[in-house]
Scaffold this active site. Structure first.
Site, PDB file in Angstrom:
ATOM      1  N   ASP A   1       0.864  -1.190   0.000  1.00  0.00           N
ATOM      2  CA  ASP A   1       0.000   0.000   0.000  1.00  0.00           C
ATOM      3  C   ASP A   1       0.900   1.239   0.000  1.00  0.00           C
ATOM      4  O   ASP A   1       2.139   1.134  -0.099  1.00  0.00           O
ATOM      5  CB  ASP A   1      -0.985  -0.034   1.180  1.00  0.00           C
TER       6      ASP A   1
ATOM      7  N   CYS B   1       3.066  -3.454   4.040  1.00  0.00           N
ATOM      8  CA  CYS B   1       2.201  -2.340   4.433  1.00  0.00           C
ATOM      9  C   CYS B   1       2.846  -1.722   5.667  1.00  0.00           C
ATOM     10  O   CYS B   1       4.023  -1.987   5.927  1.00  0.00           O
ATOM     11  CB  CYS B   1       0.744  -2.770   4.643  1.00  0.00           C
ATOM     12  N   GLY B   2       2.122  -0.903   6.417  1.00  0.00           N
ATOM     13  CA  GLY B   2       2.740  -0.259   7.573  1.00  0.00           C
ATOM     14  C   GLY B   2       3.291  -1.275   8.553  1.00  0.00           C
ATOM     15  O   GLY B   2       4.426  -1.177   9.013  1.00  0.00           O
ATOM     16  N   THR B   3       2.468  -2.271   8.888  1.00  0.00           N
ATOM     17  CA  THR B   3       2.874  -3.303   9.848  1.00  0.00           C
ATOM     18  C   THR B   3       3.124  -4.667   9.208  1.00  0.00           C
ATOM     19  O   THR B   3       3.722  -5.540   9.833  1.00  0.00           O
ATOM     20  CB  THR B   3       1.750  -3.519  10.876  1.00  0.00           C
ATOM     21  N   GLY B   4       2.572  -4.879   8.019  1.00  0.00           N
ATOM     22  CA  GLY B   4       2.580  -6.207   7.392  1.00  0.00           C
ATOM     23  C   GLY B   4       1.319  -6.984   7.756  1.00  0.00           C
ATOM     24  O   GLY B   4       1.018  -8.023   7.153  1.00  0.00           O
TER      25      GLY B   4
ATOM     26  N   GLY C   1      -2.230  -5.981   8.044  1.00  0.00           N
ATOM     27  CA  GLY C   1      -3.461  -5.851   7.254  1.00  0.00           C
ATOM     28  C   GLY C   1      -3.348  -6.538   5.912  1.00  0.00           C
ATOM     29  O   GLY C   1      -4.253  -7.289   5.488  1.00  0.00           O
TER      30      GLY C   1
ATOM     31  N   HIS D   1       8.794 -24.652   8.589  1.00  0.00           N
ATOM     32  CA  HIS D   1       7.691 -25.374   9.237  1.00  0.00           C
ATOM     33  C   HIS D   1       6.328 -25.098   8.617  1.00  0.00           C
ATOM     34  O   HIS D   1       5.449 -25.950   8.692  1.00  0.00           O
ATOM     35  CB  HIS D   1       7.633 -25.014  10.729  1.00  0.00           C
ATOM     36  N   ASN D   2       6.114 -23.913   8.087  1.00  0.00           N
ATOM     37  CA  ASN D   2       4.766 -23.530   7.629  1.00  0.00           C
ATOM     38  C   ASN D   2       4.627 -23.460   6.125  1.00  0.00           C
ATOM     39  O   ASN D   2       3.527 -23.232   5.620  1.00  0.00           O
ATOM     40  CB  ASN D   2       4.368 -22.160   8.228  1.00  0.00           C
TER      41      ASN D   2
ATOM     42  N   ARG E   1       6.750   0.258   8.609  1.00  0.00           N
ATOM     43  CA  ARG E   1       6.815   1.191   9.738  1.00  0.00           C
ATOM     44  C   ARG E   1       7.339   0.497  10.993  1.00  0.00           C
ATOM     45  O   ARG E   1       7.361   1.086  12.070  1.00  0.00           O
ATOM     46  CB  ARG E   1       5.421   1.768  10.015  1.00  0.00           C
TER      47      ARG E   1
ATOM     48  N   ARG F   1       6.525 -34.141   9.206  1.00  0.00           N
ATOM     49  CA  ARG F   1       5.388 -33.862  10.099  1.00  0.00           C
ATOM     50  C   ARG F   1       4.819 -32.465   9.854  1.00  0.00           C
ATOM     51  O   ARG F   1       3.646 -32.201  10.100  1.00  0.00           O
ATOM     52  CB  ARG F   1       5.781 -34.056  11.562  1.00  0.00           C
ATOM     53  N   HIS F   2       5.664 -31.576   9.347  1.00  0.00           N
ATOM     54  CA  HIS F   2       5.184 -30.214   9.076  1.00  0.00           C
ATOM     55  C   HIS F   2       4.222 -30.197   7.883  1.00  0.00           C
ATOM     56  O   HIS F   2       3.289 -29.396   7.848  1.00  0.00           O
ATOM     57  CB  HIS F   2       6.364 -29.272   8.862  1.00  0.00           C
TER      58      HIS F   2
HETATM   59  C1  RB5 Z   1      -2.061   2.454   6.584  1.00  0.00           C
HETATM   60  O1  RB5 Z   1      -2.162   3.624   7.333  1.00  0.00           O
HETATM   61  C2  RB5 Z   1      -1.851   1.254   7.507  1.00  0.00           C
HETATM   62  O2  RB5 Z   1      -3.000   1.037   8.252  1.00  0.00           O
HETATM   63  C3  RB5 Z   1      -1.476   0.024   6.710  1.00  0.00           C
HETATM   64  O3  RB5 Z   1      -0.326   0.276   5.994  1.00  0.00           O
HETATM   65  C4  RB5 Z   1      -1.196  -1.243   7.489  1.00  0.00           C
HETATM   66  O4  RB5 Z   1      -0.295  -1.015   8.523  1.00  0.00           O
HETATM   67  C5  RB5 Z   1      -2.372  -2.010   7.932  1.00  0.00           C
HETATM   68  O5  RB5 Z   1      -2.259  -3.093   8.513  1.00  0.00           O
END
Ligand code: RB5
Length: 155
Positions: A9, A66-69, A71, A99-100, A110, A133-134
């Site tokens: 994003d 994304c910001g955190t990975g 979403g 394993h996955n 971020r 097993r995995h």
């Molecule tokens: C966008 O502001 C932020 O919400 C998106 O990049 C992400 O971190 C969502 O999980």
């Protein structure tokens, strides 16, 4: 050479550009499914695009940002056949493959710095699934998916 699907994003657009330069240096081929600018957009769009590319076999694996990975991985995991793992550290990246059998890696632009992201990607791309097993456990995940989808396919 296997093709990699990339998506992000707006929050991770520049991050993805830097990762593309890293992949170019390594001679790794990729397709960029967007976004293509810093203009505000919605991460589920790109999570689904990359997940479709991987689930259809058009690309072997995917990397999402994304910001955190979080979403974008949640969105990708709604597509049958996808195992997207948020790995903002090297150990998780290696284990998500061993394993996955994760077929998509998700990173938080971020959360971590670009050098750590490059290291995580290198580890993830070079680590094989252990099977055994995995494989049985991954099959159990697929069974859950099949129970909740019609023919295990997108509706
Ligand atoms: C966008 O502001 C932020 O919400 C998106 O990049 C992400 O971190 C969502 O999980």
């Amino acid at each position: 050479m296997p093709m990699l699907a990339l998506g992000s994003d707006h929050a991770a657009f520049s991050f993805k550009e830097e990762i593309k330069a890293h992949l170019d240096e390594k001679g790794i081929q990729y397709k960029d499914y967007g976004c293509y600018s810093q203009e505000r957009t919605d991460y589920p769009i790109y999570g689904e695009k990359v997940a479709n590319a991987v689930a259809s076999g058009e690309c072997e694996k995917g990397i999402l940002f994304c910001g955190t990975g979080i979403g974008i991985s949640l969105a990708a995991n709604k597509v049958p056949g996808i195992r997207a793992a948020v790995c903002n550290d090297c150990y998780s990246a290696a284990m998500s493959r061993r394993h996955n059998d994760a077929n998509i890696l998700a990173l938080g632009a971020r959360v971590i710095g670009i050098d750590l992201a490059k290291m995580i990607i290198d580890i993830w791309l070079n680590t094989q699934f252990e099977g055994g097993r995995h494989a049985e456990r991954v099959a159990l995940i697929s069974r859950i998916e099949a129970k909740h989808t019609r023919n295990g396919k997108n509706q």
